[in-house]
Motif scaffolding. Structure first.
Motif, short mmCIF file in Angstrom:
data_model
loop_
_atom_site.label_atom_id
_atom_site.label_comp_id
_atom_site.label_asym_id
_atom_site.label_seq_id
_atom_site.Cartn_x
_atom_site.Cartn_y
_atom_site.Cartn_z
N MET A 140 0.86 -1.18 0.00
CA MET A 140 0.00 0.00 0.00
C MET A 140 0.89 1.23 0.00
O MET A 140 1.98 1.23 0.57
N PRO A 141 0.44 2.27 -0.68
CA PRO A 141 1.26 3.48 -0.73
C PRO A 141 1.27 4.18 0.63
O PRO A 141 0.28 4.20 1.34
N ALA A 142 2.42 4.69 0.98
CA ALA A 142 2.54 5.49 2.21
C ALA A 142 2.15 6.91 1.81
O ALA A 142 2.83 7.54 1.01
N SER A 143 1.05 7.39 2.34
CA SER A 143 0.55 8.69 1.92
C SER A 143 0.60 9.75 3.01
O SER A 143 0.38 10.93 2.74
N ASN A 144 0.90 9.35 4.24
CA ASN A 144 0.97 10.30 5.34
C ASN A 144 2.23 11.16 5.18
O ASN A 144 3.34 10.64 5.12
N ALA A 145 2.05 12.47 5.09
CA ALA A 145 3.18 13.37 4.84
C ALA A 145 4.25 13.28 5.92
O ALA A 145 5.45 13.35 5.62
N GLY A 146 3.85 13.11 7.17
CA GLY A 146 4.83 12.99 8.25
C GLY A 146 5.66 11.73 8.11
O GLY A 146 6.89 11.75 8.29
N LEU A 147 5.01 10.63 7.77
CA LEU A 147 5.73 9.36 7.59
C LEU A 147 6.67 9.42 6.41
O LEU A 147 7.84 9.05 6.51
N THR A 148 6.19 9.91 5.28
CA THR A 148 7.04 9.94 4.10
C THR A 148 8.22 10.90 4.28
O THR A 148 9.32 10.63 3.79
N SER A 149 8.00 11.98 5.01
CA SER A 149 9.10 12.90 5.30
C SER A 149 10.16 12.22 6.15
O SER A 149 11.37 12.35 5.90
N GLU A 150 9.73 11.47 7.16
CA GLU A 150 10.68 10.74 8.01
C GLU A 150 11.40 9.66 7.20
O GLU A 150 12.60 9.43 7.40
N LEU A 151 10.69 8.99 6.32
CA LEU A 151 11.33 7.97 5.48
C LEU A 151 12.38 8.62 4.58
O LEU A 151 13.48 8.06 4.40
N ASP A 152 12.08 9.79 4.02
CA ASP A 152 13.05 10.51 3.20
C ASP A 152 14.30 10.86 4.01
O ASP A 152 15.43 10.66 3.55
N CYS A 153 14.10 11.36 5.22
CA CYS A 153 15.24 11.73 6.09
C CYS A 153 16.05 10.49 6.46
O CYS A 153 17.29 10.51 6.43
N PHE A 154 15.37 9.41 6.81
CA PHE A 154 16.05 8.18 7.20
C PHE A 154 16.84 7.63 6.02
O PHE A 154 18.00 7.21 6.16
N ALA A 155 16.27 7.64 4.82
CA ALA A 155 16.96 7.15 3.64
C ALA A 155 18.20 8.01 3.34
O ALA A 155 19.26 7.48 3.01
N ALA A 156 18.08 9.33 3.49
CA ALA A 156 19.22 10.22 3.27
C ALA A 156 20.31 9.96 4.30
O ALA A 156 21.50 9.93 3.97
N ASP A 157 19.93 9.76 5.55
CA ASP A 157 20.91 9.46 6.60
C ASP A 157 21.61 8.12 6.35
O ASP A 157 22.82 8.00 6.55
N MET A 158 20.85 7.12 5.91
CA MET A 158 21.45 5.82 5.61
C MET A 158 22.43 5.93 4.45
O MET A 158 23.51 5.34 4.48
N ALA A 159 22.08 6.70 3.43
CA ALA A 159 22.96 6.89 2.28
C ALA A 159 24.24 7.61 2.71
O ALA A 159 25.34 7.25 2.28
N ALA A 160 24.12 8.62 3.56
CA ALA A 160 25.30 9.35 4.05
C ALA A 160 26.19 8.42 4.87
O ALA A 160 27.42 8.47 4.75
N ALA A 161 25.58 7.58 5.69
CA ALA A 161 26.35 6.63 6.49
C ALA A 161 27.07 5.63 5.59
O ALA A 161 28.25 5.32 5.81
N ASP A 162 26.40 5.15 4.56
CA ASP A 162 27.03 4.23 3.61
C ASP A 162 28.23 4.87 2.92
O ASP A 162 29.27 4.25 2.76
N ARG A 163 28.08 6.15 2.53
CA ARG A 163 29.18 6.86 1.89
C ARG A 163 30.35 7.04 2.86
O ARG A 163 31.52 6.88 2.48
N ALA A 164 30.07 7.37 4.12
CA ALA A 164 31.13 7.56 5.12
C ALA A 164 31.88 6.26 5.36
O ALA A 164 33.12 6.26 5.45
N VAL A 165 31.17 5.16 5.46
CA VAL A 165 31.83 3.86 5.66
C VAL A 165 32.67 3.50 4.44
O VAL A 165 33.80 3.03 4.58
N ALA A 166 32.15 3.73 3.25
CA ALA A 166 32.91 3.45 2.03
C ALA A 166 34.18 4.29 1.97
O ALA A 166 35.25 3.79 1.59
N LYS A 167 34.08 5.55 2.37
CA LYS A 167 35.26 6.43 2.38
C LYS A 167 36.30 5.93 3.37
O LYS A 167 37.49 5.86 3.06
#
Length: 78
Positions: free
Chosen positions: A38-65
């Motif tokens: 089901m689509p996640a349509s709650n703006a608060g949830l999707t905003s948190e998912l966006d932030c969490f995904a960005a944080d995970m990507a930054a962490a992955d880049r830091a570990v790779a570096k």
């Protein structure tokens, strides 16, 4: 209210956001379970998912570096 199940409802574990049922496809967050999706349509949830995904990507880049830097140092040593 039923939601259409996307054709990609079978999701590989590697596609999930850090082991959660959240998957981003075509610019949208979906919550996927064995029973369906089901689509996640709650703006608060999707905003948190966006932030969490960005944080995970930054962490992955830091570990790779760090890994790259450590490998470079080890290769320079006799």
């Amino acid at each position: 209210m039923s939601h259409p199940v996307p054709t990609w409802a079978s999701v590989r574990p590697s596609e999930r956001l850090a082991g959660t049922p959240a998957v981003r496809r075509d610019g949208r967050w979906w919550l996927v379970t064995p029973a369906g999706a089901m689509p996640a349509s709650n703006a608060g949830l999707t905003s948190e998912l966006d932030c969490f995904a960005a944080d995970m990507a930054a962490a992955d880049r830091a570990v790779a570096k760090l890994h790259h830097e450590r490998t470079a140092v080890c290769e320079d040593q006799p």
